[in-house]
Scaffold this motif. Structure first.
Motif: not given
Length: 72
Positions: A12-14, A16-21
């Motif tokens: 999930s953290v991966a 979220v970081i991917s979508y935000l980037s």
């Protein structure tokens, strides 16, 4: 890397970081395009991506050449 009970959280953290980037720069570019125009926004966006890519390549090269006992 993570315990079996924590793998879902790690994924999930991966995500979220991917979508935000991907989404934050696109939103910033969209807002900038309304103020400066599409061409100027594209040039600035492309220059930023090229600079960050060159910086990442340089960091990878430096890391590979400073690591003792490296295997190439």
């Amino acid at each position: 890397m993570a315990a079996p009970s924590e793998r879902g959280e790690l994924l999930s953290v991966a995500f979220v970081i991917s979508y935000l980037s991907f989404s934050v720069p696109a939103v910033i570019a969209g807002a900038a395009a309304t103020h400066t125009g599409l061409h100027d926004t594209f040039v600035a966006y492309a220059a930023t991506v090229a600079f960050l890519s060159a910086l990442a390549l340089l960091a990878q090269w430096l890391r590979a050449h400073r690591t003792p006992g490296r295997k190439v």
